[in-house]
Design an enzyme around this catalytic site. Structure first.
Site, mmCIF file in Angstrom:
data_model
loop_
_atom_site.group_PDB
_atom_site.id
_atom_site.type_symbol
_atom_site.label_atom_id
_atom_site.label_comp_id
_atom_site.label_asym_id
_atom_site.label_seq_id
_atom_site.Cartn_x
_atom_site.Cartn_y
_atom_site.Cartn_z
ATOM 1 N N GLU A 193 0.723 -1.161 0.177
ATOM 2 C CA GLU A 193 -0.035 -0.081 0.041
ATOM 3 C C GLU A 193 0.886 1.240 0.024
ATOM 4 O O GLU A 193 0.847 2.050 -0.764
ATOM 5 C CB GLU A 193 -0.881 0.072 1.217
ATOM 6 C CG GLU A 193 -1.725 1.124 1.480
ATOM 7 C CD GLU A 193 -2.221 1.070 2.970
ATOM 8 O OE1 GLU A 193 -3.409 1.013 2.971
ATOM 9 O OE2 GLU A 193 -1.483 1.198 4.165
ATOM 10 N N ASP A 252 -10.076 1.675 5.777
ATOM 11 C CA ASP A 252 -10.082 1.560 4.304
ATOM 12 C C ASP A 252 -11.167 2.464 3.619
ATOM 13 O O ASP A 252 -10.689 3.002 2.678
ATOM 14 C CB ASP A 252 -10.132 -0.311 4.017
ATOM 15 C CG ASP A 252 -9.021 -1.015 3.837
ATOM 16 O OD1 ASP A 252 -7.976 -0.360 4.506
ATOM 17 O OD2 ASP A 252 -8.940 -2.026 3.364
#
Length: 424
Positions: free
Chosen positions: A77, A291
């Site tokens: 990420e 998220d």
């Protein structure tokens, strides 16, 4: 008179902003001076890459990594986010260092996961896990294509070839892991059968490309604008397929966002419905939380880069800002059920050893970025709140230089017109 003029200009710019490639400097529209915007963006970039609370670290002469400091690791990420930011700012050395570290330590060069990236490594490169998190591949591919467009492929790294290799590897193929997934996650099915990044039936991105995570998706992984980039620049013979994936992803985002609040769950089924059992209410996976924060910014990105779903996206932007406005621009918390009610204690996802609701700058950032979608006057309050927000530790000592810091930087890139589709 000045405020009326600014509002008129803002309304005018909104009416044309769905035209791809129209990158607005919303800060200037709101009355900030161009020079102070440039200085602020540079300051926020330096906070992430060069300041005392930086999350980017160089290794030797040719490599570097982005670390989730509070979790003592490097994640695909953050590594791929760092590459995307670097190519947007023209920071070739940072980009190349991050790619070399990713390729050496994270990317599988052979075996059943060839081409995929281990989602978490210690900062010395030792893998904490072998499996991938699908959003990492999404960003790696897009950032590499942008690097190819910006710098060409003859400066030491063939960026396009690297992107094409990942694109080929993420296609469905037979897969059987030597160590079954159930040994890592008791009670879960083994990773075997087919492995793929994009579910072949729905053409939606998986949560993880393995026998477990391929059964559902993560709304924050849906970035239709990236598929548009792949269709335009990957030259992998799949342009029509990627354009269809983009349309399927846009339709999915309509389904997974709550009609009243605009909130979406962390994880959900491919049809947009909330999950039961794992990922469902019992562990908060059906809540809007970490998220989920990324979705307003992802929808904004598609609005700016493609303009193909502009009417719905504008309505979405105002809906989600209205929700947070009603919670208090300076007081809304960072986790909710999708209906807008507060989660119970067992639904709150902990971070950095704390299980607590906060007014997190990461969410302040993404909601502010959605101002690009909005015509209502409330948007200025969200933009001002981001501008004024100080990225510093909370009173109890919690501080997230990594996730909050990266989302803050992305928001400043959006609102200053610096997050762009890099053309050839």
């Amino acid at each position: 008179m000045k405020s009326l003029l600014l509002l008129a200009l803002a309304a005018c710019s909104v009416s044309i902003s769905a035209e791809a490639g129209n990158y607005r400097n919303v800060f200037v529209e709101m009355g900030y001076q161009p020079a102070e915007v440039e200085a602020k963006v540079k300051e926020v970039f330096n906070d992430v890459f060069r300041g005392p609370n930086k999350v980017y670290f160089e290794v030797g002469d040719s490599m570097g990594y982005v670390s989730d400091i509070k979790n003592h690791d490097a994640r695909t990420e953050g590594m791929s986010y760092g590459m995307m930011i670097a190519v947007q700012f023209g920071e070739k050395d940072i980009f190349d260092r991050l790619w070399r570290w990713s390729k050496k330590y994270m990317q599988h060069q052979e075996g059943p996961r060839e081409g995929y990236f281990a989602w978490s490594c210690k900062t010395d490169g030792t893998r904490n896990a072998e499996g991938a998190a699908s959003d990492g591949e999404l960003y790696y591919i897009t950032a590499l294509l942008f690097a190819s467009n910006r710098w060409g492929d003859e400066t030491g790294i063939n960026y396009k070839a690297e992107a094409q290799h990942i694109l080929n590897c993420i296609q469905p193929r037979d897969f059987k892991e030597e160590r079954p997934f159930r040994r890592q996650m008791p009670g879960m099915p083994p990773s075997s059968g087919k492995i793929f990044l994009i579910d072949p039936e729905t053409r939606l991105i998986t949560f993880t490309p393995d026998g477990f995570g391929q059964r559902f998706t993560d709304p924050s992984y849906h970035i239709p604008a990236f598929y548009e980039v792949w269709a335009k620049y990957a030259d992998d013979g799949r342009a029509d397929y990627w354009l269809d994936c983009a349309e399927k992803s846009r339709a999915f985002l309509h389904k997974c966002t709550n009609e009243k609040t605009g909130l979406n769950p962390d994880m959900c089924n491919y049809d947009g419905t909330l999950m039961q059992g794992f990922g469902g209410r019992r562990n908060g996976g059906s809540c809007f939380r970490y998220d989920s924060w990324r979705v307003p910014m992802n929808i904004t990105l598609d609005y700016e880069w493609s303009g193909k779903d502009a009417d719905w996206q504008r309505q979405y932007g105002e809906k989600i800002q209205n929700f947070f406005y009603n919670q208090g621009v300076d007081t809304f918390v960072d986790q909710y059920r999708v209906d807008g009610t507060l989660p119970e204690d067992d639904e709150i996802l902990q971070a950095g050893g704390f299980r607590k609701l906060r007014h997190s700058i990461g969410l302040v950032s993404t909601v502010a970025a959605a101002s690009i979608l909005c015509q209502h006057e409330k948007k200025k309050e969200f933009v001002d709140a981001l501008w004024k927000a100080r990225h510093e530790p909370f009173e109890d000592g919690y501080f997230d230089a990594y996730y909050d810091g990266l989302l803050r930087l992305f928001a400043f890139m959006h609102l200053s017109g610096k997050y762009r589709m890099i053309e050839r």
